[in-house]
Design a protein around this motif. Structure first.
Motif, PDB file in Angstrom:
ATOM      1  N   LEU A 189     -47.518  30.862 -21.758  1.00  0.00           N
ATOM      2  CA  LEU A 189     -47.833  31.743 -20.644  1.00  0.00           C
ATOM      3  C   LEU A 189     -46.859  32.910 -20.672  1.00  0.00           C
ATOM      4  CD1 LEU A 189     -48.247  29.202 -17.685  1.00  0.00           C
ATOM      5  CD2 LEU A 189     -50.046  30.118 -19.167  1.00  0.00           C
ATOM      6  N   ALA A 190     -47.356  34.097 -20.334  1.00  0.00           N
ATOM      7  CA  ALA A 190     -46.479  35.273 -20.246  1.00  0.00           C
ATOM      8  C   ALA A 190     -46.816  36.023 -18.972  1.00  0.00           C
ATOM      9  CB  ALA A 190     -46.653  36.183 -21.457  1.00  0.00           C
ATOM     10  N   GLY A 191     -45.825  36.196 -18.111  1.00  0.00           N
ATOM     11  CA  GLY A 191     -46.043  36.915 -16.860  1.00  0.00           C
ATOM     12  C   GLY A 191     -44.951  37.923 -16.616  1.00  0.00           C
ATOM     13  N   GLU A 192     -45.309  38.943 -15.853  1.00  0.00           N
ATOM     14  CA  GLU A 192     -44.340  39.952 -15.446  1.00  0.00           C
ATOM     15  C   GLU A 192     -44.374  40.084 -13.930  1.00  0.00           C
ATOM     16  OE1 GLU A 192     -43.690  43.924 -17.551  1.00  0.00           O
ATOM     17  OE2 GLU A 192     -44.771  44.553 -15.753  1.00  0.00           O
ATOM     18  N   SER A 193     -43.202  40.203 -13.300  1.00  0.00           N
ATOM     19  CA  SER A 193     -43.085  40.406 -11.866  1.00  0.00           C
ATOM     20  C   SER A 193     -43.743  39.240 -11.127  1.00  0.00           C
ATOM     21  CB  SER A 193     -43.685  41.760 -11.483  1.00  0.00           C
ATOM     22  OG  SER A 193     -43.355  42.111 -10.164  1.00  0.00           O
ATOM     23  N   ILE A 218     -42.976  32.781 -20.944  1.00  0.00           N
ATOM     24  CA  ILE A 218     -42.310  34.072 -21.110  1.00  0.00           C
ATOM     25  C   ILE A 218     -42.298  34.767 -19.755  1.00  0.00           C
ATOM     26  CG2 ILE A 218     -42.391  36.317 -22.265  1.00  0.00           C
ATOM     27  CD1 ILE A 218     -44.045  34.808 -24.501  1.00  0.00           C
ATOM     28  N   LEU A 219     -41.113  34.991 -19.219  1.00  0.00           N
ATOM     29  CA  LEU A 219     -40.968  35.602 -17.899  1.00  0.00           C
ATOM     30  C   LEU A 219     -40.248  36.939 -18.048  1.00  0.00           C
ATOM     31  CD1 LEU A 219     -39.718  32.417 -15.983  1.00  0.00           C
ATOM     32  CD2 LEU A 219     -42.087  33.210 -16.252  1.00  0.00           C
ATOM     33  N   ILE A 220     -40.908  38.005 -17.620  1.00  0.00           N
ATOM     34  CA  ILE A 220     -40.346  39.354 -17.723  1.00  0.00           C
ATOM     35  C   ILE A 220     -40.198  39.915 -16.318  1.00  0.00           C
ATOM     36  CG2 ILE A 220     -40.717  41.689 -18.625  1.00  0.00           C
ATOM     37  CD1 ILE A 220     -42.384  40.403 -20.869  1.00  0.00           C
ATOM     38  N   SER A 221     -38.982  40.324 -15.966  1.00  0.00           N
ATOM     39  CA  SER A 221     -38.692  40.824 -14.614  1.00  0.00           C
ATOM     40  C   SER A 221     -39.111  39.790 -13.582  1.00  0.00           C
ATOM     41  CB  SER A 221     -39.389  42.169 -14.385  1.00  0.00           C
ATOM     42  OG  SER A 221     -38.982  43.112 -15.358  1.00  0.00           O
ATOM     43  N   ALA A 222     -38.457  38.663 -13.651  1.00  0.00           N
ATOM     44  CA  ALA A 222     -38.906  37.481 -12.915  1.00  0.00           C
ATOM     45  C   ALA A 222     -38.538  37.521 -11.441  1.00  0.00           C
ATOM     46  CB  ALA A 222     -38.306  36.222 -13.552  1.00  0.00           C
ATOM     47  N   VAL A 223     -39.438  36.943 -10.629  1.00  0.00           N
ATOM     48  CA  VAL A 223     -39.146  36.627  -9.236  1.00  0.00           C
ATOM     49  C   VAL A 223     -39.667  35.219  -8.992  1.00  0.00           C
ATOM     50  CG1 VAL A 223     -41.242  37.878  -8.504  1.00  0.00           C
ATOM     51  CG2 VAL A 223     -39.505  37.211  -6.815  1.00  0.00           C
TER      52      VAL A 223
END
Length: 491
Positions: A189-193, A218-223
């Motif tokens: 899984l790949a997510g952003e924000s 895959i976590l990009i700019s995670a919250v």
């Protein structure tokens, strides 16, 4: 059977209502780079998602609920052992266009950067760093984003919320794996924000509901816990965790190098945990001298006047910071990317008026995708492709009534269930929307053994929320994520 009333009070048969069907277009493309060439298929369009219907405790068949827009890239000649990455962005209300044309896909938008701005009509180019070289890619647009819509008579608001949104995306993944016979492929899984919120929740949901074991997230700019970034009364966590981002931003606008920025960040981290957090906890018990020392220490790090800081009771909300930092230059700084600036209409504005980084990024991605999907992918629709929409609001967090939205329980459960599940987290120093310190804090407090959290890959980049806007970062992050998917070390 449906009927339509006509003027002479007779009825005219207008035929049966048609069930919605998939609307998918397949095209073949080739991309190449130094010493390599890849032929791939793109399947673009809407998938009808059905749900089982139970009425009066009796099974009543399957009912179409949503037409979800999906863009799939599958390498020709690949096999079931090739990884597949399911990617989406956040918002809530964002399509997947950002990761699609910004970082992962075989084509990328030419948007420029803060020091290299592009102007309309923008452009597209091959992405030699595409993740497609190493994994098949599936980009999913959640409800009311992109071309995804509820079926005729359906209620889109049903999916404008934490759980139902997650479940819909999970169903797309399940169906895609079956149709493409990829259940035995490595899955990521790949997510952003907010897409990281969704990805963390999905990791637990896919395991418990569908029995789908993942290989990586895959976590990009995670919250991952909104309590760390939402400025609510009585909650001091955001003030502590935005501090390193404020320090990075102030250092950048002072013209400091990346190395000097990183040194300021380290100072800010130490100050935040050892000085700032304990001082906030003491509240009115601080003496006058202690308040003055605290204001001066913060001022040195984040560039605001000590008097302003003390009048704010040391609690600088981020939209105020973006308006105040460069007020003497007549500028607001960005939120999604604090490197960007713009001139506000009101030079005495209390908070940032418009995010200059959002508009800089929004225009080229809108133009690029609308051209690309028709001219190259062969999908045509007169619907608005909702790049980033407010039509999903209000977004429902009813599951978290009375407490902060958090995915820590689900992510922790997924990691405990699969101790070999790998996690990559990419941080931007100048991300003023999801500050890196907040995610660090959450990762350090997962309910898992330390040997699991120690294996989480953490990568830091001198960029903003959309890290890939910075060209050097885009290339470096592409290599980092490729290595992660392949299970290689790139330290």
């Amino acid at each position: 059977m449906t009927t339509e009333k006509v003027n002479d009070d007779k009825t005219e048969d207008v035929g049966e209502t048609e069930e919605p069907t998939d609307n998918l277009v397949t095209t073949t493309h080739t991309i190449s780079g130094p010493g390599w060439e890849l032929e791939y298929e793109t399947i673009t369009g809407t998938m009808v998602i059905n749900e089982e219907l139970v009425e009066d405790e009796k099974f009543a068949g399957h009912k179409p609920k949503a037409e979800v827009f999906v863009t799939s890239y599958v390498a020709k000649g690949g096999d079931g052992e090739r990884p597949v990455v399911f990617a989406f962005n956040g918002g809530p209300g964002s399509s997947s266009v950002w990761l699609h044309l910004g970082l992962f896909g075989p084509r990328r938008v030419l948007a420029g950067d803060v020091d290299d701005p592009r102007t309309a009509p923008y452009g597209l180019a091959d992405n030699a760093e595409t993740l497609l070289r190493y994994a098949d890619l599936v980009f999913i647009d959640p409800m009311t984003t992109g071309y995804t819509r509820a079926v005729v008579g359906g209620k889109p608001a049903e999916y404008h919320g934490y759980t139902r949104d997650r479940d819909l995306v999970g169903e797309v993944i399940r169906i895609w794996l079956g149709r493409h016979q990829r259940w035995l492929s490595p899955k990521f899984l790949a997510g952003e924000s907010y897409g990281t919120t969704r990805a963390a929740s999905l990791a637990g949901h896919l395991v418990t509901r569908h029995g789908i074991a993942l290989n990586g997230i895959i976590l990009i700019s995670a919250v991952l816990d909104f309590g760390t970034i939402r400025f609510t009364h009585g909650n001091d966590l955001p003030y502590v965790h935005f501090l390193p981002t404020y320090a990075a931003t102030a250092a950048y606008h002072r013209g400091l190098s990346t190395g000097e920025v990183e040194e300021r960040i380290e100072r800010a981290r130490t100050f935040a945990t050892e000085v700032f957090a304990p001082a906030l906890a003491r509240g009115s018990r601080l003496s006058a001298d202690e308040r003055a020392a605290l204001a001066n220490g913060l001022s040195d790090l984040i560039g605001l006047d000590p008097g302003y800081i003390e009048r704010a009771r040391f609690r600088i909300e981020h939209m105020h910071f973006f308006a105040e930092l460069l007020r003497d230059r007549g500028l607001d700084t960005g939120r999604l990317d604090t490197r960007f600036t713009s001139v506000p209409a009101n030079l005495n504005n209390e908070v940032q008026e418009t995010d200059p980084s959002h508009m800089f990024i929004f225009f080229p991605y809108t133009a690029a995708f609308n051209q690309y999907v028709r001219a190259e992918l062969g999908f045509h629709s007169d619907l608005e492709y909702e790049i980033l929409t407010g039509r999903v609001q209000p977004w429902s967090y009813k599951e978290f009534e009375g407490r902060a939205v958090t995915t820590t329980d689900e992510l922790s459960a997924a990691l405990r269930a699969q101790p070999d599940l790998r996690v990559y987290v990419g941080f931007g120093y100048y991300d003023g929307a999801t500050p890196f310190s907040a995610s660090e804090y959450v990762l350090d407090h997962l309910d898992v053994p330390s040997e699991i959290t120690d294996k989480i890959v953490r990568k830091y980049y001198p960029a903003g929320h959309m890290t890939y806007v910075h060209e050097e970062v885009r290339v470096a992050q592409s290599a980092d994520i490729a290595a992660f998917v392949l299970g290689e070390s790139n330290e």
